[in-house]
Structures are given as structure tokens and as C-alpha cells.
Design a protein around this motif. Sequence first.
Motif, short mmCIF file in Angstrom:
data_model
loop_
_atom_site.label_atom_id
_atom_site.label_comp_id
_atom_site.label_asym_id
_atom_site.label_seq_id
_atom_site.Cartn_x
_atom_site.Cartn_y
_atom_site.Cartn_z
N TRP A 291 1.00 -1.18 -0.03
CA TRP A 291 -0.21 0.05 -0.12
C TRP A 291 0.82 1.37 0.00
CZ3 TRP A 291 -5.32 -0.42 0.05
CH2 TRP A 291 -6.16 0.49 0.04
N GLU A 292 1.80 1.16 0.77
CA GLU A 292 2.75 2.17 0.99
C GLU A 292 3.52 2.82 -0.61
OE1 GLU A 292 5.75 3.01 3.81
OE2 GLU A 292 4.77 1.38 5.05
N GLU A 295 0.55 4.08 -2.91
CA GLU A 295 0.54 5.70 -2.48
C GLU A 295 1.42 6.52 -3.18
OE1 GLU A 295 -2.18 6.88 -1.46
OE2 GLU A 295 -2.89 5.51 0.40
N ALA A 307 -6.18 8.01 -8.82
CA ALA A 307 -6.19 8.77 -7.39
C ALA A 307 -7.26 9.40 -6.94
CB ALA A 307 -4.84 9.72 -7.35
N ASP A 311 -9.57 8.52 -3.66
CA ASP A 311 -10.08 9.55 -2.72
C ASP A 311 -11.63 9.64 -2.23
OD1 ASP A 311 -7.24 10.56 -2.79
OD2 ASP A 311 -7.67 12.02 -3.93
N ARG A 319 -6.56 4.22 4.62
CA ARG A 319 -5.56 4.40 4.07
C ARG A 319 -4.45 4.95 4.87
NH1 ARG A 319 -7.25 8.12 -1.35
NH2 ARG A 319 -4.74 7.86 -1.74
N HIS A 322 -2.46 2.17 6.01
CA HIS A 322 -1.80 1.54 4.84
C HIS A 322 -2.62 0.30 4.45
CE1 HIS A 322 1.39 4.33 5.38
NE2 HIS A 322 1.75 3.86 6.44
#
Length: 327
Positions: A291-292, A295, A307, A311, A319, A322
Motif C-alpha cells: 500500500w505504501e 500511494e 488517485a 480519494d 489509507r 496502509h
Amino acid sequence: MSTLPPGIHEFLDAAGWAGAEIAPLTGDASFRRYFRIRKADGRAMLMNAPADEKPQEFLDVARWLLDHDIRAPRIFAEDLQNGWILIEDFGDARMRDWLDENPHAEEAAYAAAIDTLVDLHTKPAGPFPPYDMATYLREAKLFTEWYCPALGLDVDGHGFANAWREVLAPLAGNPHPDVAVLRDYHAENIMLLRPQDGPGAQGVIDFQDALVGHPAYDLVSLLQDARRDVSPELEAKMLARYRECAQCSDGFDADYARLGAQRNTKIVGIFARLNQRDGKPRYLGMIPRVWEALERDLAHPELAPVAQWFDANIPTELRARHGAVDA
């Protein structure tokens, strides 16, 4: 004590390995089983792979790689009807485990892995299926099919697919030549070979899903590894090494971010599926690392449509941790 599959002794006898010692090995995320085979004058690795684990594809890709001087395991014997393949034993030194004990050698090991990709990408693309838009979308949708339901998230699946189509569309006209994409080229599938193979020699395994696609994909697999931390500094340094050696054209970094986001989205979905469908919860602990990286990829301007979907559909508190999932 692990029970040996029926037919194993008959296969080994026919292959010239009668009476060899058979030692079962720990499995991976697949349903393949592995056995280390030893006798007085040699050793080998035995794979037992059901048809849906693509044993024929493994053989085809291995032979193609070997024919093009990429160090895949040599094939000693096969019986595809019963799922048996006897291959060269690369030993125990997986790059990931070896680096745990030799962190000082990290940069050299990754540089050698990058150089293997540079070499691979000078070869013909190979007789493999294309990594096309349908495949990219099918993989990305694993996120909405498995991960989101596991978290009880009601998301916009139609908007998800449209966002990915928009983001990935430039890949169809990219100036980079199509290459063989191994798809799981990372530190657990790179073996550090014995000294007689040459200083720093590496071999590759787990390549049966090879396709023809963009050269950035295997870079993402290596440098945004789900199973091992790769610092952003090392990632940037190795990307620079690849760009210089491969003489990449403009737009390569944007494609790297596109494919990084696509791959990491897919992996989060796969890890959720491994837990729910296959009873393998250990992969959930890797989701925060993936996940990191996701992002970071989503922060690239070319990822704006995807993105924006994240959101709008993925809660901020999720989020913030993560994407972690409880088993």
C-alpha cells in the motif's frame, strides 16, 4: 511427516534418480509442491504442478530463457500428464534471505538483478501472450472483487474500470519496445548461484506466467517488492541504472508509476483472496508495504484519475493504516 504424492518414485526411477533422497520443501502462494532430490552424484529440484499451475508454460518459458542466455533452471525430465518436472537445483540462497544476512551487499545484488533485466530486454520479445488492456483491467479488478468486499466497502466498480482505462491508455502507444515480462521478478524469485557460476551470478524462477509487455513492469516487481522493503533511495538509484543502461526515452518514469499502481492494486487484491479463498492469512501482513508503494505511485500526475477514485472510495482512516486487513 509430509506424505509423498503417489507416482513420485516411479517418475524418479524413470528419470534415472532411483533411490534418491526426497525432502519436501515449504510451498508458496501457489498450489505447486516442491521436493529437493539428492543422490550421491547430484541433486535436483522436483516440482509437482497441477494443470492449472501451468507446467507446460513453465517448460516453454524456461527453455526460451535458456535459449537466450538468461539463467533459468535446466530441465532434466518431465511428465506433464502427472504434473512432474525435474529441474536444476539452484540451492537455498534466495536473494531476499541472503540479503537479510548480508545487508551490506544490497546495492550490488540489486545492480546485478537490474543488469539481468537490461540483458533480457535486448532479446526478442518471446512467443508469449500480450500484456494487453484486458489483462491489466482484469488484474486491477481483483482489488474491487476481493479486497473491498473483505473490508465491507461499497465502491464504484464502473468508475474504477474507467479510471484505469484512462490511466493505462498511453501504454498502447508507448515508444518502448515490447519485451518478455516475467511478472514475478522479485527478491524471493531471484537465486544467488554457486561460486562456480561466476561472481554475483543470479538465476530466475517462477516465470511461467510470462507475457509480452512493457519493460517497466518487471522493474516495478523488483523495486516495489511486496515481500521485502526496498528504500525509496535504492529504488531511485536502481531506476537510474536501468534508464542509463537501457537508454530509456521520455515518459518511462510515468509508465513505471502507471504499472506500479496497477501491479500494487492487483497484489492487494490477490493477498485478500489468498486469505479468504485459500486460507493463507500470512500474506495480509504484506499489504501495508504494498500500500505504501501504491500511494507513492498514485502521487504521480499521470495517475490522477485513479488517485481521484481512491480519494472518493477508500476511507481516509483505512489509507492511514496502509490498507491493513485483520485475518
